[in-house]
Design a protein around this motif. Structure first.
Motif, PDB file in Angstrom:
ATOM      1  N   ALA A 143      33.525  72.356  29.227  1.00 36.37           N
ATOM      2  CA  ALA A 143      32.106  71.996  29.280  1.00 36.37           C
ATOM      3  C   ALA A 143      31.929  70.543  29.711  1.00 36.37           C
ATOM      4  N   ILE A 144      32.867  69.683  29.347  1.00 36.68           N
ATOM      5  CA  ILE A 144      32.822  68.286  29.800  1.00 36.68           C
ATOM      6  C   ILE A 144      33.109  68.213  31.298  1.00 36.68           C
ATOM      7  N   ASP A 145      34.104  68.972  31.751  1.00 37.15           N
ATOM      8  CA  ASP A 145      34.443  68.989  33.181  1.00 37.15           C
ATOM      9  C   ASP A 145      33.270  69.484  34.030  1.00 37.15           C
ATOM     10  N   SER A 146      32.545  70.465  33.526  1.00 38.59           N
ATOM     11  CA  SER A 146      31.440  71.051  34.292  1.00 38.59           C
ATOM     12  C   SER A 146      30.161  70.223  34.213  1.00 38.59           C
ATOM     13  N   GLY A 147      30.135  69.217  33.345  1.00 40.78           N
ATOM     14  CA  GLY A 147      28.945  68.400  33.198  1.00 40.78           C
ATOM     15  C   GLY A 147      27.956  68.916  32.173  1.00 40.78           C
ATOM     16  N   GLU A 148      28.297  70.032  31.520  1.00 40.82           N
ATOM     17  CA  GLU A 148      27.423  70.580  30.484  1.00 40.82           C
ATOM     18  C   GLU A 148      27.319  69.633  29.289  1.00 40.82           C
ATOM     19  N   ILE A 149      28.454  68.982  28.963  1.00 40.74           N
ATOM     20  CA  ILE A 149      28.490  67.995  27.879  1.00 40.74           C
ATOM     21  C   ILE A 149      28.760  66.633  28.489  1.00 40.74           C
ATOM     22  N   THR A 150      27.971  65.657  28.135  1.00 44.83           N
ATOM     23  CA  THR A 150      28.149  64.298  28.646  1.00 44.83           C
ATOM     24  C   THR A 150      28.175  63.313  27.481  1.00 44.83           C
ATOM     25  N   GLY A 151      28.732  62.144  27.757  1.00 48.55           N
ATOM     26  CA  GLY A 151      28.729  61.088  26.761  1.00 48.55           C
ATOM     27  C   GLY A 151      29.888  61.108  25.792  1.00 48.55           C
ATOM     28  N   VAL A 152      30.792  62.065  25.930  1.00 47.06           N
ATOM     29  CA  VAL A 152      31.982  62.125  25.078  1.00 47.06           C
ATOM     30  C   VAL A 152      33.211  62.364  25.955  1.00 47.06           C
ATOM     31  N   ASP A 153      34.365  61.977  25.451  1.00 41.53           N
ATOM     32  CA  ASP A 153      35.614  62.164  26.188  1.00 41.53           C
ATOM     33  C   ASP A 153      36.237  63.511  25.851  1.00 41.53           C
ATOM     34  N   LYS A 154      37.039  64.004  26.782  1.00 38.94           N
ATOM     35  CA  LYS A 154      37.794  65.226  26.520  1.00 38.94           C
ATOM     36  C   LYS A 154      38.787  64.986  25.377  1.00 38.94           C
ATOM     37  N   LEU A 155      39.072  66.030  24.640  1.00 40.81           N
ATOM     38  CA  LEU A 155      39.989  65.937  23.504  1.00 40.81           C
ATOM     39  C   LEU A 155      41.402  66.318  23.946  1.00 40.81           C
ATOM     40  N   PRO A 156      42.410  65.551  23.538  1.00 40.86           N
ATOM     41  CA  PRO A 156      43.785  65.946  23.839  1.00 40.86           C
ATOM     42  C   PRO A 156      44.294  66.963  22.820  1.00 40.86           C
ATOM     43  N   TYR A 157      45.207  67.805  23.251  1.00 40.99           N
ATOM     44  CA  TYR A 157      45.952  68.618  22.297  1.00 40.99           C
ATOM     45  C   TYR A 157      46.834  67.677  21.475  1.00 40.99           C
ATOM     46  N   ILE A 158      47.046  68.024  20.226  1.00 44.11           N
ATOM     47  CA  ILE A 158      47.944  67.236  19.373  1.00 44.11           C
ATOM     48  C   ILE A 158      49.030  68.170  18.855  1.00 44.11           C
ATOM     49  N   ILE A 159      50.280  67.812  19.109  1.00 43.50           N
ATOM     50  CA  ILE A 159      51.423  68.581  18.629  1.00 43.50           C
ATOM     51  C   ILE A 159      52.086  67.798  17.505  1.00 43.50           C
ATOM     52  N   LEU A 160      52.118  68.390  16.314  1.00 42.38           N
ATOM     53  CA  LEU A 160      52.822  67.799  15.172  1.00 42.38           C
ATOM     54  C   LEU A 160      54.186  68.446  15.068  1.00 42.38           C
ATOM     55  N   MET A 161      55.233  67.646  15.122  1.00 37.86           N
ATOM     56  CA  MET A 161      56.588  68.156  14.984  1.00 37.86           C
ATOM     57  C   MET A 161      57.199  67.571  13.704  1.00 37.86           C
ATOM     58  N   ILE A 162      57.621  68.452  12.805  1.00 36.94           N
ATOM     59  CA  ILE A 162      58.267  68.037  11.559  1.00 36.94           C
ATOM     60  C   ILE A 162      59.709  68.506  11.597  1.00 36.94           C
ATOM     61  N   ASP A 163      60.640  67.572  11.541  1.00 36.30           N
ATOM     62  CA  ASP A 163      62.058  67.922  11.525  1.00 36.30           C
ATOM     63  C   ASP A 163      62.533  67.951  10.076  1.00 36.30           C
ATOM     64  N   GLU A 164      63.063  69.071   9.655  1.00 36.56           N
ATOM     65  CA  GLU A 164      63.537  69.322   8.298  1.00 36.56           C
ATOM     66  C   GLU A 164      62.419  69.209   7.262  1.00 36.56           C
ATOM     67  N   LEU A 165      61.591  70.231   7.265  1.00 37.54           N
ATOM     68  CA  LEU A 165      60.460  70.303   6.339  1.00 37.54           C
ATOM     69  C   LEU A 165      60.921  70.277   4.887  1.00 37.54           C
ATOM     70  N   ALA A 166      62.058  70.893   4.586  1.00 34.90           N
ATOM     71  CA  ALA A 166      62.528  70.963   3.200  1.00 34.90           C
ATOM     72  C   ALA A 166      62.722  69.564   2.611  1.00 34.90           C
ATOM     73  N   ASP A 167      63.241  68.627   3.408  1.00 39.19           N
ATOM     74  CA  ASP A 167      63.423  67.252   2.920  1.00 39.19           C
ATOM     75  C   ASP A 167      62.076  66.619   2.580  1.00 39.19           C
ATOM     76  N   LEU A 168      61.086  66.864   3.425  1.00 37.72           N
ATOM     77  CA  LEU A 168      59.751  66.316   3.193  1.00 37.72           C
ATOM     78  C   LEU A 168      59.120  66.954   1.960  1.00 37.72           C
ATOM     79  N   MET A 169      59.317  68.242   1.778  1.00 40.78           N
ATOM     80  CA  MET A 169      58.748  68.943   0.638  1.00 40.78           C
ATOM     81  C   MET A 169      59.358  68.476  -0.678  1.00 40.78           C
ATOM     82  N   MET A 170      60.627  68.119  -0.677  1.00 33.35           N
ATOM     83  CA  MET A 170      61.270  67.644  -1.902  1.00 33.35           C
ATOM     84  C   MET A 170      60.704  66.296  -2.335  1.00 33.35           C
TER      85      MET A 170
END
Length: 202
Positions: A143-170
């Motif tokens: 909608a931003i590309d087509s001009g339907e929405i103006t005044g705001v920036d496009k949103l980036p995808y966000i990728i969260l990568m967690i290596d060894e979740l078990a360590d974080l959970m402990m």
């Protein structure tokens, strides 16, 4: 000039990479037993649990996915957050333009990062409603590309990568579990996706 079957041409003056990826989260995960390349947009999963014993190739798999995605996506299209409790696998990502922050190894920063993503998810959902009730990030950005929405920036995808979740959970089971559960339930439409690796998926 050398020509390879994967359409990468290397010459003395330039290297040209033909890219057919239409989704900025498109990543390569490996090669199947029949030789076919396994690839897909991470945004269609919407999340992934990567399980395997020590030395089974979890980090190689993750690096392949992240690097191949960064090769085709502009930093304005995809941002990464890497939580690495061991602190020894993803140091080379420090300072890259796709990174929202340097790889996180500190527990308090990990909790803050998860809370940030949960808040960002809520903000994006409110933004979608404010601008015509858009269903997801793709519809909002289109909608931003087509001009339907103006005044705001496009949103980036966000990728969260967690290596060894078990360590974080402990280290902080309640805080981590609540934030991850919230993100897993509602974040797909917002363009926030998780790649979670662990030795013990139970």
């Amino acid at each position: 000039m050398l020509t390879y079957s994967n359409n990468i041409k290397i010459g003395r003056e330039k290297m040209k990479l033909k890219n057919k990826a239409k989704n900025p989260t498109h990543a390569i995960f490996g090669i199947a037993t029949d030789g076919e390349i396994i690839n897909a947009p991470i945004s269609t999963f919407p999340h992934a649990l990567i399980a395997g014993a020590t030395g089974s190739g979890k980090s190689v798999f993750i690096n392949s996915a992240l690097i191949s995605m960064m090769a085709v996506a502009h930093p304005d299209e995809v941002k990464l957050i890497i939580i690495d409790p061991k602190g020894n696998e993803f140091g080379n990502y420090k300072g890259l333009p796709h990174m929202l922050t340097d790889p996180i190894i500190d527990l308090s920063q990990s909790k803050n990062a998860l809370e940030y993503l949960a808040n960002e998810m809520d903000y994006r959902l409110q933004l979608f409603q404010k601008y015509g009730g858009k269903k997801n990030i793709e519809a909002f950005n289109n909608a931003i590309d087509s001009g339907e929405i103006t005044g705001v920036d496009k949103l980036p995808y966000i990728i969260l990568m967690i290596d060894e979740l078990a360590d974080l959970m402990m280290m902080a089971p309640q805080d981590v579990e609540q934030s991850i559960a919230r993100i897993a339930q509602k974040a797909r439409a917002c363009g926030i996706h998780m790649l979670v690796a662990t030795q013990r998926p139970s």
